[in-house]
Scaffold this motif. Structure first.
Motif, PDB file in Angstrom:
ATOM      1  N   THR A  73       0.776  -1.137  -0.078  1.00  7.71           N
ATOM      2  CA  THR A  73      -0.053   0.103  -0.015  1.00  7.71           C
ATOM      3  C   THR A  73       1.071   1.159  -0.095  1.00  7.71           C
ATOM      4  N   TYR A  74       1.821   1.227   0.884  1.00  8.58           N
ATOM      5  CA  TYR A  74       2.784   2.373   0.901  1.00  8.58           C
ATOM      6  C   TYR A  74       3.724   2.521  -0.195  1.00  8.58           C
ATOM      7  N   GLU A  75       3.972   1.499  -1.130  1.00  5.72           N
ATOM      8  CA  GLU A  75       4.719   1.520  -2.427  1.00  5.72           C
ATOM      9  C   GLU A  75       3.857   2.282  -3.279  1.00  5.72           C
ATOM     10  N   SER A  86      -5.998   4.467  -3.756  1.00  2.00           N
ATOM     11  CA  SER A  86      -4.957   3.385  -3.328  1.00  2.00           C
ATOM     12  C   SER A  86      -4.738   3.372  -1.743  1.00  2.00           C
ATOM     13  N   SER A  87      -5.159   4.489  -1.187  1.00  2.00           N
ATOM     14  CA  SER A  87      -4.832   4.771   0.317  1.00  2.00           C
ATOM     15  C   SER A  87      -5.986   4.135   1.085  1.00  2.00           C
ATOM     16  N   GLY A  88      -5.772   3.462   1.896  1.00  2.00           N
ATOM     17  CA  GLY A  88      -7.044   3.108   2.898  1.00  2.00           C
ATOM     18  C   GLY A  88      -7.281   4.272   4.030  1.00  2.00           C
ATOM     19  N   ILE A 107      -8.084  -6.156  -8.205  1.00  2.00           N
ATOM     20  CA  ILE A 107      -7.692  -4.775  -8.094  1.00  2.00           C
ATOM     21  C   ILE A 107      -8.505  -4.159  -6.978  1.00  2.00           C
ATOM     22  N   ARG A 108      -7.945  -3.590  -6.092  1.00  2.00           N
ATOM     23  CA  ARG A 108      -8.402  -2.993  -4.882  1.00  2.00           C
ATOM     24  C   ARG A 108      -8.791  -1.634  -5.149  1.00  2.00           C
ATOM     25  N   ILE A 109      -9.982  -1.025  -5.018  1.00  2.00           N
ATOM     26  CA  ILE A 109     -10.303   0.277  -4.996  1.00  2.00           C
ATOM     27  C   ILE A 109     -10.869   0.961  -3.814  1.00  2.00           C
TER      28      ILE A 109
HETATM   29  N1  GLU Z   1      -4.812   0.136   5.962  1.00  2.00           N
HETATM   30  C1  GLU Z   1      -4.655   1.092   4.991  1.00  2.00           C
HETATM   31  C2  GLU Z   1      -4.461   0.254   3.710  1.00  2.00           C
HETATM   32  O1  GLU Z   1      -4.660  -0.725   3.672  1.00  2.00           O
HETATM   33  C3  GLU Z   1      -3.438   1.861   5.406  1.00  2.00           C
HETATM   34  C4  GLU Z   1      -2.023   1.660   4.739  1.00  2.00           C
HETATM   35  C5  GLU Z   1      -1.203   0.453   5.389  1.00  2.00           C
HETATM   36  O2  GLU Z   1      -0.807   0.700   6.604  1.00  2.00           O
HETATM   37  O3  GLU Z   1      -1.293  -0.669   4.849  1.00  2.00           O
HETATM   38  O4  GLU Z   1      -4.490   1.218   2.521  1.00  2.00           O
END
Ligand code: GLU
Length: 403
Positions: free
Chosen positions: A17-19, A38-40, A375-377
């Protein structure tokens, strides 16, 4: 000097997710106009009374260390929350406040795993579960849960995978990335299996508890199978419920021995979480709850809109998620196709890369969550941006040609 890293770190993957978020930041720095799904994290501001509590904490000089396990008032508020909302009998001494839900998970696993211990992780899973297991020296055992079981772990699948080396099961409902929500009956069925295997602990990640739709009721394992309570770590946080991702506050309750061990670890690691954030979290947990109700309504409307818009995307298939703020769409029918720029789509990662490069929409590929090709939206964005992004996805799918 030869660089030698810790072997567990070496084997772990960076957070997917951070990438993606980093790639979005890099493309934006080059001047690209990217819509990021992309960001949750909720796109709302933290409720004003909560932010004000943080500001008031600074002004009042609450800027020093707290106890390692968190402020007693916040632990009491967490215990009260577990009692009020989840029907759990919790003594505040059996709670711990950490720097986000991620640290709770890390603490729990680092405190308990020895080499060879296995942790059952139903897939699709949040990207960090298997990596944290692996970083703590354990072995993730991935159980694929497909669309046929609504991406949920069944009692039969659990029974089949538990072995003598199983130390933990990780449950996450509502789920990131699928949005699946376990019903009371489904949790009870898992509970029956777990009662037969006394050596297995359960980490119940309830961080999306309040983002649940269609008038469904939320249940957590320790609530529906109280006999398991001594083996369950129930964790939650203020990030998703109160739009407080950057404040970094997670909390948990579980057996006294585990909370003690996690506290010991935290005391040698980060100490207690940020004092100002703890004061703000206290205002969130003890204050008005209308923000939660409103965000649930907004997210449900967005979910419905996104599903409606994406219905026009040839080759994408979406289940209806019942919680969290993600649509997990199957993109199998896009594989083998070619984009207008000539890229052949061989995997869900190719689809996500091409969407970023050719349609300026950022998503995360399903295989990072242990289940491809998906794909996650993340629909945690205002309606106009969501509409634009969905249009761009539809146009992208329409423009693909056969190889
Ligand atoms: N939980 C969120 C996500 O899945 C935040 C980013 C993370 O820590 O993975 O996008």
């Amino acid at each position: 000097m030869p660089v030698t890293l810790n072997r567990f770190l070496q084997a772990a993957r960076p957070s997917a997710t951070y990438e993606v978020m980093d790639r979005v930041a890099a493309r934006r720095a080059e001047g690209a106009s990217i819509i990021s799904l992309s960001s949750g994290e909720p796109d709302f501001d933290t409720p004003p009374h909560v932010s004000e509590a943080g500001i008031a904490a600074i002004k009042a000089g609450h800027t020093r260390y707290t106890q390692v396990a968190g402020l007693q008032q916040l632990r009491e508020a967490a215990a009260e929350k577990f009692q009020r909302e989840n029907g759990l009998q919790v003594d505040w001494r059996n709670t711990l406040v950490s720097r986000g839900g991620k640290q709770v998970i890390f603490n729990a696993l680092a405190a308990t795993l020895n080499e060879g211990d296995q942790v059952i992780v139903p897939a699709p899973y949040w990207v960090s579960y298997p990596e944290i297991v692996q970083l703590c020296g354990g072995e993730p055992v991935i159980v694929p849960c497909t669309a046929h079981s609504n991406f949920k772990l069944t009692a039969e699948a659990l029974e089949a995978v538990i072995g003598p080396r199983t130390r933990w099961l990780i449950l996450n409902s509502p789920s990131n990335p699928s949005g699946a929500v376990y019903s009371r009956e489904e949790l009870e069925a898992l509970g029956q299996v777990l009662l037969r295997h006394e050596h297995v602990m359960v980490l119940s990640d309830d961080i999306y508890e309040h983002l649940i739709f269609d008038d469904l009721e939320f249940f957590t394992l320790a609530q529906v199978t109280p006999l398991l309570a001594e083996r369950v770590l129930t964790m939650n946080g203020v990030s998703k419920a109160y739009a407080m991702t950057g404040w970094r506050i997670g909390y948990a309750t579980g057996p006294a021995w585990l909370i003690k061990a996690m506290e010991k670890l935290q005391g040698q690691q980060t100490s207690g979480p940020c004092t100002i954030s703890q004061r703000a979290a206290l205002a969130a947990l003890t204050g008005p709850k209308d923000f939660i109700r409103l965000s649930r309504v907004i997210f449900q409307q967005r979910r419905d809109q996104v599903l409606k818009w994406l219905a026009d995307a040839p080759g994408l298939r979406c289940e209806v998620p019942q919680g969290a703020f993600y649509v997990f769409a199957c993109c199998a029918e896009l594989l083998g196709k070619v984009t207008p720029k000539g890229t052949v789509l061989r995997s869900d990662e190719d689809v996500v890369n091409a969407l970023l490069d050719e349609a300026d929409v950022a998503l995360v590929h399903g295989s990072a969550f242990g289940l491809g090709p998906y794909i996650r939206i993340a629909y945690a964005l205002n309606d106009d941006s969501l509409h634009q992004a969905c249009d761009a996805i539809v146009r992208f799918c329409c423009a693909l040609r056969s190889a």
